[in-house]
Design an enzyme around this catalytic site. Sequence first.
Site, short mmCIF file in Angstrom:
data_model
loop_
_atom_site.label_atom_id
_atom_site.label_comp_id
_atom_site.label_asym_id
_atom_site.label_seq_id
_atom_site.Cartn_x
_atom_site.Cartn_y
_atom_site.Cartn_z
N PRO A 87 94.02 -52.95 51.35
CG PRO A 87 94.95 -54.30 49.68
CD PRO A 87 94.01 -54.34 50.85
CE LYS B 238 96.83 -41.53 55.09
NZ LYS B 238 98.03 -42.02 55.62
CB THR C 118 94.69 -44.85 53.28
OG1 THR C 118 95.57 -44.75 54.39
CG2 THR C 118 94.47 -43.47 52.68
P1 NAD Z 1 99.58 -54.51 51.95
O1 NAD Z 1 99.20 -54.69 50.53
O2 NAD Z 1 100.96 -54.84 52.41
O3 NAD Z 1 98.57 -55.36 52.88
C1 NAD Z 1 97.21 -55.57 52.61
C2 NAD Z 1 96.86 -57.00 53.04
O4 NAD Z 1 95.47 -57.21 52.88
C3 NAD Z 1 97.57 -58.07 52.19
O5 NAD Z 1 98.29 -58.95 53.05
C4 NAD Z 1 96.41 -58.78 51.47
O6 NAD Z 1 96.64 -60.17 51.30
C5 NAD Z 1 95.27 -58.54 52.45
N1 NAD Z 1 93.94 -58.65 51.85
C6 NAD Z 1 93.46 -58.09 50.71
N2 NAD Z 1 92.15 -58.40 50.56
C7 NAD Z 1 91.80 -59.18 51.61
C8 NAD Z 1 90.60 -59.81 52.02
N3 NAD Z 1 89.49 -59.73 51.30
N4 NAD Z 1 90.61 -60.54 53.16
C9 NAD Z 1 91.73 -60.65 53.90
N5 NAD Z 1 92.91 -60.06 53.57
C10 NAD Z 1 92.94 -59.34 52.44
O7 NAD Z 1 99.21 -52.98 52.30
P2 NAD Z 1 99.79 -52.10 53.53
O8 NAD Z 1 101.04 -51.42 53.13
O9 NAD Z 1 99.73 -52.93 54.78
O10 NAD Z 1 98.65 -50.96 53.60
C11 NAD Z 1 97.36 -51.19 54.13
C12 NAD Z 1 96.61 -49.86 54.14
O11 NAD Z 1 97.32 -48.92 54.94
C13 NAD Z 1 96.45 -49.23 52.76
O12 NAD Z 1 95.17 -48.66 52.67
C14 NAD Z 1 97.54 -48.15 52.74
O13 NAD Z 1 97.23 -47.05 51.90
C15 NAD Z 1 97.56 -47.72 54.19
N6 NAD Z 1 98.84 -47.13 54.65
C16 NAD Z 1 100.03 -47.71 54.31
C17 NAD Z 1 101.22 -47.15 54.74
C18 NAD Z 1 102.56 -47.78 54.39
O14 NAD Z 1 103.59 -47.13 54.64
N7 NAD Z 1 102.59 -49.00 53.86
C19 NAD Z 1 101.20 -45.98 55.54
C20 NAD Z 1 99.97 -45.43 55.90
C21 NAD Z 1 98.79 -46.02 55.45
#
Ligand code: NAD
Length: 291
Positions: free
Chosen positions: A66, A169, A94
């Site tokens: 995250p 980005k 990000t």
């Molecule tokens: P999300 O919250 O759905 O997924 C994050 C995952 O990380 C969760 O499953 C959580 O359980 C896991 N996690 C957290 N801490 C952990 C740890 N210590 N060990 C193992 N797993 C752990 O978030 P997302 O939507 O997949 O986004 C991820 C990244 O991508 C973010 O930085 C976000 O800003 C970026 N991003 C997202 C999008 C989008 O449309 N969702 C688009 C571009 C970029």
Amino acid sequence: MMRIGFIGLGNMGGGMAANLAKAGHEVHAFDLSGEALARAGEAGCHPVSDAAEAIRNMEAVVTMLPAGKHVRAVYANDIVINASPGTLVLDCSTIDVDSARDVAEMAKAKNILPVDAPVSGGIAAANGGTLTFMVGGSEEAFKRAEPILSDMGKTVIHAGDNGAGQAAKICNNMLLGASMIATAETFKMAEKLGLDLQKFYDISSNASGQNWSMTSYCPIPGVGPQSPADNGYEGGFAAALMLKDLRLAMEAAQSAGAKVPMGEQAASLYAQYADEHGGMDFSGIINMLDS
Ligand code: NAD
């Protein structure tokens, strides 16, 4: 075929890890959520029960977490302890530029090869393997990262040294946030001045006001190509994520000493909008400009 560890199997990471497995890699996948682990297993990955198992004996480790604090914790507590020298580590989350540079330094001190490789594109692009990656790191690290990233995306660009991927980005998304608001308020004003909005689109999209928020993602329903505006401002890129990126941009501007009055305005308007409508597409901010 490589042995790749994957940490963070959420909305984005789940589809990305699945695409690496589909491309023939042996993917050792870890997440704190049991549900996410089970989905990765169904998608052809090998679920593992702690981060160390997704790092030891891997040729490369991808993280998709995250925010900066999660990435710092995984690097400090797991990666630098369990990765062997020469392992390539790719952080696709990000996060703020300072954290990206700090974790790269931590890795380099152990002869681990780091890249920051944040993505452009949402959940559909993650699932479909059509993401764009902006990569920060050495030439050597980029050369090794490129084929892995290509298995999860369609475009991979080397932006510069460590942190340059994150910098590119947030600069791009700051421009996008500001240009979306400018486009939305302009269409609202055109309407109040009695202009036909399709006519205004035809004129401005062929004149000097032309920009991506207008011609690829028009915030007016029925005008321009299909966009979330045609779907009640649902789907697309959530306003809460735009706000996250604008906040990162404001931190980076402060730490670099850059003057960004338009970016500040965009961050403050998205904070207002996302307060109640964080799940809506970011073009929905046009509805806040009704008076
Ligand atoms: P999300 O919250 O759905 O997924 C994050 C995952 O990380 C969760 O499953 C959580 O359980 C896991 N996690 C957290 N801490 C952990 C740890 N210590 N060990 C193992 N797993 C752990 O978030 P997302 O939507 O997949 O986004 C991820 C990244 O991508 C973010 O930085 C976000 O800003 C970026 N991003 C997202 C999008 C989008 O449309 N969702 C688009 C571009 C970029």
